[in-house]
Design a protein around this motif. Structure first.
Motif, PDB file in Angstrom:
ATOM      1  N   GLY A 214     -51.912   9.017 -26.177  1.00  0.00           N
ATOM      2  CA  GLY A 214     -52.862   7.915 -26.090  1.00  0.00           C
ATOM      3  C   GLY A 214     -52.230   6.569 -25.814  1.00  0.00           C
ATOM      4  O   GLY A 214     -52.799   5.526 -26.154  1.00  0.00           O
ATOM      5  N   THR A 215     -51.063   6.538 -25.146  1.00  0.00           N
ATOM      6  CA  THR A 215     -50.355   5.267 -24.944  1.00  0.00           C
ATOM      7  C   THR A 215     -50.244   4.838 -23.486  1.00  0.00           C
ATOM      8  O   THR A 215     -49.682   3.766 -23.211  1.00  0.00           O
ATOM      9  N   ALA A 216     -50.742   5.629 -22.547  1.00  0.00           N
ATOM     10  CA  ALA A 216     -50.479   5.328 -21.139  1.00  0.00           C
ATOM     11  C   ALA A 216     -51.615   5.797 -20.245  1.00  0.00           C
ATOM     12  O   ALA A 216     -52.495   6.562 -20.670  1.00  0.00           O
ATOM     13  N   PHE A 217     -51.562   5.344 -18.992  1.00  0.00           N
ATOM     14  CA  PHE A 217     -52.531   5.777 -17.983  1.00  0.00           C
ATOM     15  C   PHE A 217     -51.768   6.414 -16.830  1.00  0.00           C
ATOM     16  O   PHE A 217     -50.822   5.822 -16.294  1.00  0.00           O
ATOM     17  N   ALA A 218     -52.169   7.628 -16.482  1.00  0.00           N
ATOM     18  CA  ALA A 218     -51.446   8.394 -15.472  1.00  0.00           C
ATOM     19  C   ALA A 218     -52.018   8.155 -14.085  1.00  0.00           C
ATOM     20  O   ALA A 218     -53.237   8.119 -13.889  1.00  0.00           O
ATOM     21  N   VAL A 219     -51.107   8.014 -13.136  1.00  0.00           N
ATOM     22  CA  VAL A 219     -51.469   7.872 -11.721  1.00  0.00           C
ATOM     23  C   VAL A 219     -50.632   8.885 -10.953  1.00  0.00           C
ATOM     24  O   VAL A 219     -49.400   8.905 -11.070  1.00  0.00           O
ATOM     25  N   GLY A 220     -51.291   9.737 -10.177  1.00  0.00           N
ATOM     26  CA  GLY A 220     -50.576  10.742  -9.409  1.00  0.00           C
ATOM     27  C   GLY A 220     -50.519  12.079 -10.128  1.00  0.00           C
ATOM     28  O   GLY A 220     -50.952  12.212 -11.280  1.00  0.00           O
ATOM     29  N   SER A 221     -49.972  13.080  -9.424  1.00  0.00           N
ATOM     30  CA  SER A 221     -49.930  14.439  -9.979  1.00  0.00           C
ATOM     31  C   SER A 221     -48.649  15.174  -9.595  1.00  0.00           C
ATOM     32  O   SER A 221     -48.626  16.391  -9.502  1.00  0.00           O
ATOM     33  N   GLY A 222     -47.580  14.440  -9.369  1.00  0.00           N
ATOM     34  CA  GLY A 222     -46.320  15.062  -8.965  1.00  0.00           C
ATOM     35  C   GLY A 222     -45.556  15.663 -10.130  1.00  0.00           C
ATOM     36  O   GLY A 222     -45.871  15.401 -11.303  1.00  0.00           O
ATOM     37  N   PRO A 223     -44.545  16.469  -9.842  1.00  0.00           N
ATOM     38  CA  PRO A 223     -43.783  17.172 -10.884  1.00  0.00           C
ATOM     39  C   PRO A 223     -42.834  16.282 -11.697  1.00  0.00           C
ATOM     40  O   PRO A 223     -42.465  16.630 -12.813  1.00  0.00           O
ATOM     41  N   VAL A 224     -42.412  15.155 -11.138  1.00  0.00           N
ATOM     42  CA  VAL A 224     -41.506  14.248 -11.843  1.00  0.00           C
ATOM     43  C   VAL A 224     -42.330  13.189 -12.582  1.00  0.00           C
ATOM     44  O   VAL A 224     -43.198  12.540 -11.986  1.00  0.00           O
ATOM     45  N   THR A 225     -42.061  13.031 -13.871  1.00  0.00           N
ATOM     46  CA  THR A 225     -42.801  12.055 -14.673  1.00  0.00           C
ATOM     47  C   THR A 225     -42.026  10.749 -14.758  1.00  0.00           C
ATOM     48  O   THR A 225     -40.873  10.714 -15.181  1.00  0.00           O
ATOM     49  N   VAL A 226     -42.690   9.689 -14.346  1.00  0.00           N
ATOM     50  CA  VAL A 226     -42.107   8.345 -14.416  1.00  0.00           C
ATOM     51  C   VAL A 226     -42.922   7.535 -15.424  1.00  0.00           C
ATOM     52  O   VAL A 226     -44.128   7.385 -15.276  1.00  0.00           O
ATOM     53  N   ASP A 227     -42.251   7.044 -16.466  1.00  0.00           N
ATOM     54  CA  ASP A 227     -42.901   6.179 -17.452  1.00  0.00           C
ATOM     55  C   ASP A 227     -42.466   4.746 -17.211  1.00  0.00           C
ATOM     56  O   ASP A 227     -41.263   4.454 -17.144  1.00  0.00           O
ATOM     57  N   ILE A 228     -43.428   3.852 -17.079  1.00  0.00           N
ATOM     58  CA  ILE A 228     -43.132   2.430 -16.873  1.00  0.00           C
ATOM     59  C   ILE A 228     -43.794   1.635 -17.991  1.00  0.00           C
ATOM     60  O   ILE A 228     -45.019   1.636 -18.131  1.00  0.00           O
ATOM     61  N   TYR A 229     -42.971   0.995 -18.798  1.00  0.00           N
ATOM     62  CA  TYR A 229     -43.454   0.129 -19.874  1.00  0.00           C
ATOM     63  C   TYR A 229     -43.386  -1.303 -19.349  1.00  0.00           C
ATOM     64  O   TYR A 229     -42.309  -1.781 -18.972  1.00  0.00           O
ATOM     65  N   GLU A 230     -44.524  -1.986 -19.330  1.00  0.00           N
ATOM     66  CA  GLU A 230     -44.549  -3.313 -18.724  1.00  0.00           C
ATOM     67  C   GLU A 230     -45.492  -4.250 -19.464  1.00  0.00           C
ATOM     68  O   GLU A 230     -46.432  -3.823 -20.127  1.00  0.00           O
ATOM     69  N   ASP A 231     -45.190  -5.538 -19.343  1.00  0.00           N
ATOM     70  CA  ASP A 231     -46.002  -6.598 -19.931  1.00  0.00           C
ATOM     71  C   ASP A 231     -46.522  -7.432 -18.767  1.00  0.00           C
ATOM     72  O   ASP A 231     -45.740  -7.867 -17.915  1.00  0.00           O
ATOM     73  N   PHE A 232     -47.826  -7.678 -18.723  1.00  0.00           N
ATOM     74  CA  PHE A 232     -48.394  -8.370 -17.566  1.00  0.00           C
ATOM     75  C   PHE A 232     -47.987  -9.836 -17.462  1.00  0.00           C
ATOM     76  O   PHE A 232     -48.283 -10.477 -16.446  1.00  0.00           O
ATOM     77  N   MET A 233     -47.299 -10.370 -18.476  1.00  0.00           N
ATOM     78  CA  MET A 233     -46.766 -11.728 -18.355  1.00  0.00           C
ATOM     79  C   MET A 233     -45.277 -11.715 -18.028  1.00  0.00           C
ATOM     80  O   MET A 233     -44.689 -12.769 -17.792  1.00  0.00           O
ATOM     81  N   CYS A 234     -44.677 -10.543 -17.963  1.00  0.00           N
ATOM     82  CA  CYS A 234     -43.231 -10.437 -17.748  1.00  0.00           C
ATOM     83  C   CYS A 234     -42.888 -10.645 -16.269  1.00  0.00           C
ATOM     84  O   CYS A 234     -43.282  -9.839 -15.416  1.00  0.00           O
ATOM     85  N   PRO A 235     -42.139 -11.703 -15.921  1.00  0.00           N
ATOM     86  CA  PRO A 235     -41.813 -11.949 -14.511  1.00  0.00           C
ATOM     87  C   PRO A 235     -40.909 -10.874 -13.903  1.00  0.00           C
ATOM     88  O   PRO A 235     -40.991 -10.600 -12.702  1.00  0.00           O
ATOM     89  N   ILE A 236     -40.067 -10.250 -14.733  1.00  0.00           N
ATOM     90  CA  ILE A 236     -39.204  -9.185 -14.208  1.00  0.00           C
ATOM     91  C   ILE A 236     -40.038  -7.942 -13.888  1.00  0.00           C
ATOM     92  O   ILE A 236     -39.726  -7.207 -12.935  1.00  0.00           O
ATOM     93  N   CYS A 237     -41.093  -7.704 -14.670  1.00  0.00           N
ATOM     94  CA  CYS A 237     -42.012  -6.605 -14.355  1.00  0.00           C
ATOM     95  C   CYS A 237     -42.661  -6.854 -12.994  1.00  0.00           C
ATOM     96  O   CYS A 237     -42.804  -5.931 -12.175  1.00  0.00           O
TER      97      CYS A 237
END
Length: 250
Positions: free
Chosen positions: A74-97
Motif C-alpha cells: 500500500g505504499t506505491a503506484f505501479a506503472v507498466g507491466s515489465g519483468p524488472v521492478t523499478v522503485d522510485i521514491y520521490e518528493d514533489f518539492m525535491c529539485p533533484i527528483c
C-alpha cells in the motif's frame, strides 16, 4: 527486693520485648502489604496504559485511507507491466527528483511502453520543512494519490514536476493542485479528496515506511531490490540506470 519480685520484673520485661517484636512484625507485614498493593496497582496501570496505547495505534492506523490502487504494501503506484521492478521514491518539492525526471523520465517511459519494467512510484514527504509550514510535500503527494485512484497517476505526476515550486517557497496551494488535476482530466472526486486531505495521513505512512526501509534521501531509485546510484552516491545517469535495468533483466 525478693526473688519473687525480681521474677515478676523479668517476666514483665520479657512481655515488653515480645510485644515490641510483635509490633515490629506487624509493621513489616503492613509495609510489605502496602508495597505489594502498590506493585499490583503499578502493574495494572502499566497494562492498562499498554492496552490504551495499542488501541490508540489501532485507531491511528484505522484513520489512514490507503488508496485502493496502491501496491507494495500500500505504499506505491505501479506503472507498466515489465519483468524488472523499478522503485522510485520521490518528493514533489525535491529539485533533484525533478532533475531525474527530466533526465531519465523519457527513457523510463519508453521502457514502460516496451514492457521491460514495472515502475512503482512512492510519493514521500521529507521536505515539508521546506515549504514554510504549508506541508506542500504531503499535500502534493496526497493529491497524487487521489489522481491514482481516479486512474491518472502518471499524468498528474508529470504535471506536478512540470509545475514544481522552488524548494523553500510556500509551494502550490490546494486550488492550484486542483487546477492542475483538471488540466489532465481529473474531476470533482479528485478535487474533493484534495480539499478533504483524504490521503495526507497515508503519505505520512509511506514516508515512515521509506525510512524504515533504510532510505533517507530523494530520489531513491531501486532496481529489483538493489539501490542504483552514480559515483560517490550521486544521482545515476540515464546510462547507469539503463545498465542496471539491463543487468536485472538478465
Amino acid at each position: 527486693m525478693s526473688k519473687g519480685d525480681r521474677g515478676r520484673e523479668r517476666a514483665a520485661a520479657r512481655r515488653i520485648v515480645e510485644q515490641q517484636k510483635a509490633a515490629d512484625r506487624r509493621r513489616k507485614v503492613t509495609i510489605w502489604t502496602s508495597v505489594g498493593v502498590v506493585a499490583v496497582l503499578l502493574i495494572a496501570g502499566l497494562i492498562g496504559w499498554g492496552v490504551l496505547a495499542n488501541q490508540e495505534k489501532k485507531t491511528d492506523a484505522s484513520q489512514v485511507s490507503t488508496p485502493s490502487v496502491a501496491v507494495d504494501e500500500g505504499t506505491a503506484f505501479a506503472v507498466g507491466s515489465g519483468p524488472v521492478t523499478v522503485d522510485i521514491y520521490e518528493d514533489f518539492m525535491c529539485p533533484i527528483c525533478h532533475q531525474f525526471e527530466q533526465q531519465t523520465g523519457p527513457a523510463i517511459a519508453q521502457m514502460v511502453t516496451d514492457k521491460k519494467v514495472t515502475v512503482r512510484y512512492h510519493p514521500v514527504s521529507i521536505l515539508d520543512r521546506a515549504s514554510n509550514g504549508t506541508q506542500y510535500s504531503t499535500r502534493s503527494a496526497g493529491a497524487a494519490a487521489a489522481a491514482a485512484v481516479d486512474g491518472k497517476f502518471i499524468e498528474y505526476h508529470n504535471v506536478l514536476f512540470e509545475n514544481q515550486p522552488e524548494e523553500g517557497s510556500d509551494g502550490l496551494d490546494d486550488a492550484k493542485l486542483i487546477e492542475l488535476g483538471k488540466s489532465v482530466g481529473l474531476g470533482d472526486t479528485f478535487a474533493k479528496a484534495v480539499d478533504d486531505k483524504t490521503y495526507d495521513s497515508w503519505v505520512t505512512k509511506v514516508t515512515e515506511t521509506f525510512s524504515a526501509r533504510g532510505y533517507n534521501g530523494t530520489p531513491t531509485i531501486v532496481v529489483n531490490g538493489k539501490k542504483v546510484e552514480g559515483p560517490n552516491q550521486t544521482l545515476p545517469t540515464t546510462e547507469v540506470f539503463t545498465q542496471a535495468v539491463t543487468a536485472a533483466a538478465g
